[in-house]
Write an enzyme that holds these catalytic residues in place. Structure first.
Site, PDB file in Angstrom:
ATOM      1  N   TYR A 286      -2.239  -1.190  10.386  1.00 39.76           N
ATOM      2  CA  TYR A 286      -2.346  -1.463   8.941  1.00 39.76           C
ATOM      3  C   TYR A 286      -1.130  -0.950   8.198  1.00 39.76           C
ATOM      4  CZ  TYR A 286      -3.752  -1.047   4.074  1.00 39.76           C
ATOM      5  OH  TYR A 286      -3.774  -1.119   2.715  1.00 39.76           O
TER       6      TYR A 286
ATOM      7  N   SER B 297       0.847  -1.185   0.000  1.00 36.50           N
ATOM      8  CA  SER B 297       0.000   0.000   0.000  1.00 36.50           C
ATOM      9  C   SER B 297       0.881   1.232   0.000  1.00 36.50           C
ATOM     10  CB  SER B 297      -0.897   0.012   1.244  1.00 36.50           C
ATOM     11  OG  SER B 297      -1.516   1.274   1.421  1.00 36.50           O
TER      12      SER B 297
END
Length: 281
Positions: free
Chosen positions: A175, A162
């Protein structure tokens, strides 16, 4: 190419198929294949006439997608329903693949999700489940399938990270850290395997039109800020697959995301963390 016969039933939430496969037929295994980027990668590879093993939690969605892909592209699209938050999920996937004599030469570790909000908002178990999907399952699947990938003439590993991996992100802390792990792991693995038949590519998408924001419970401010920059999953998938086939090591998807990662690298960490914190708080 001869299609594989499949008879699928549901046993304890898993799809169990009696398969009649030829050993020379290789497959791409994609986790998180029922939605978003994973689903788009499945369609992209199928359009390139690649046989597929689709892994996700939702049997209904996987059944629908596998049938549609087989009908559209004439490839074998098999599926297995597994919840990757389980500690033995990777072993279940590997055992099912080997039991059915399926040869994997493309491993796409796409499955992942986020938890948005203060760290203390979630229980230790909730953090651990997310980490199981984002990191543990990814590493275990890579480890389990590595010998199989090595015996193919040419193999690919694609890990989905990401754009959040390139900095600490307050209120998206675990995350972002888990995706930093994916980037670091992919870089090291690529170096170790550079003289082998296996290519490792790490893809870092930014905002994409998926259900990530809903599942992560992203706040309205962050969702609104990202709406104009969101990319279509099919566009992200096409960039990712092309990068993999070109054996690129690491790709941040989208100019704005590349620029953002560069600016984070240049700016003081406290500044970038303050900006991110205000966005996700």
């Amino acid at each position: 190419m001869k299609r594989a016969e499949q008879r699928c039933t549901s046993i304890s939430g898993k799809a169990s198929c009696d398969l009649f496969l030829h050993s020379h037929m290789s497959y791409a295994l994609i986790t998180g294949a029922s939605r978003g980027i994973g689903k788009a990668i499945a369609y992209n590879l199928a359009a390139r006439k690649k046989n597929l093993v689709l892994v996700a939690r939702s049997e209904d969605l996987l059944n629908e997608i596998s049938r549609d892909i087989s009908k559209q592209y004439g490839v074998n699209a098999l599926y297995l329903c597994v919840d990757l938050t389980r500690h033995d999920a990777a072993e279940s996937v590997f055992d099912w693949v080997t039991k059915n004599n399926i040869e994997i030469d493309v491993l796409v570790n796409n499955a992942g999700y986020g938890l948005s909000g203060s760290f203390g908002k979630y229980s230790a178990a909730e953090h651990a489940e997310m980490m199981n999907v984002n990191m543990i399952a990814l590493v275990k699947l890579t480890s389990l399938f590595l010998p199989m990938l090595k015996r193919q003439s040419l193999s690919y590993i694609m890990n989905i990270a990401s754009s959040a991996a390139y900095q600490a992100v307050p209120y998206l802390s675990t995350y972002a850290a888990s995706k930093s792990f994916v980037v670091s792991f992919s870089r090291a693995l690529q170096h170790e395997l550079r003289k082998t038949n296996i290519s490792v590519t790490c893809i870092s998408p930014g905002g994409t039109d998926t259900n990530f924001s809903i599942r992560a419970n992203i706040g309205k401010r962050a969702m609104k800020a990202g709406e104009k920059l969101n990319m279509d999953p099919a566009e992200v998938a096409d960039i990712a697959v092309k990068a993999m086939l070109k054996k690129k090591r690491e790709v941040i998807v989208g100019f704005v995301n590349k620029l953002g990662a560069f600016m984070v690298w240049l700016a003081p960490k406290t500044l970038s963390e303050n900006v991110a914190g205000k966005l996700y708080e």
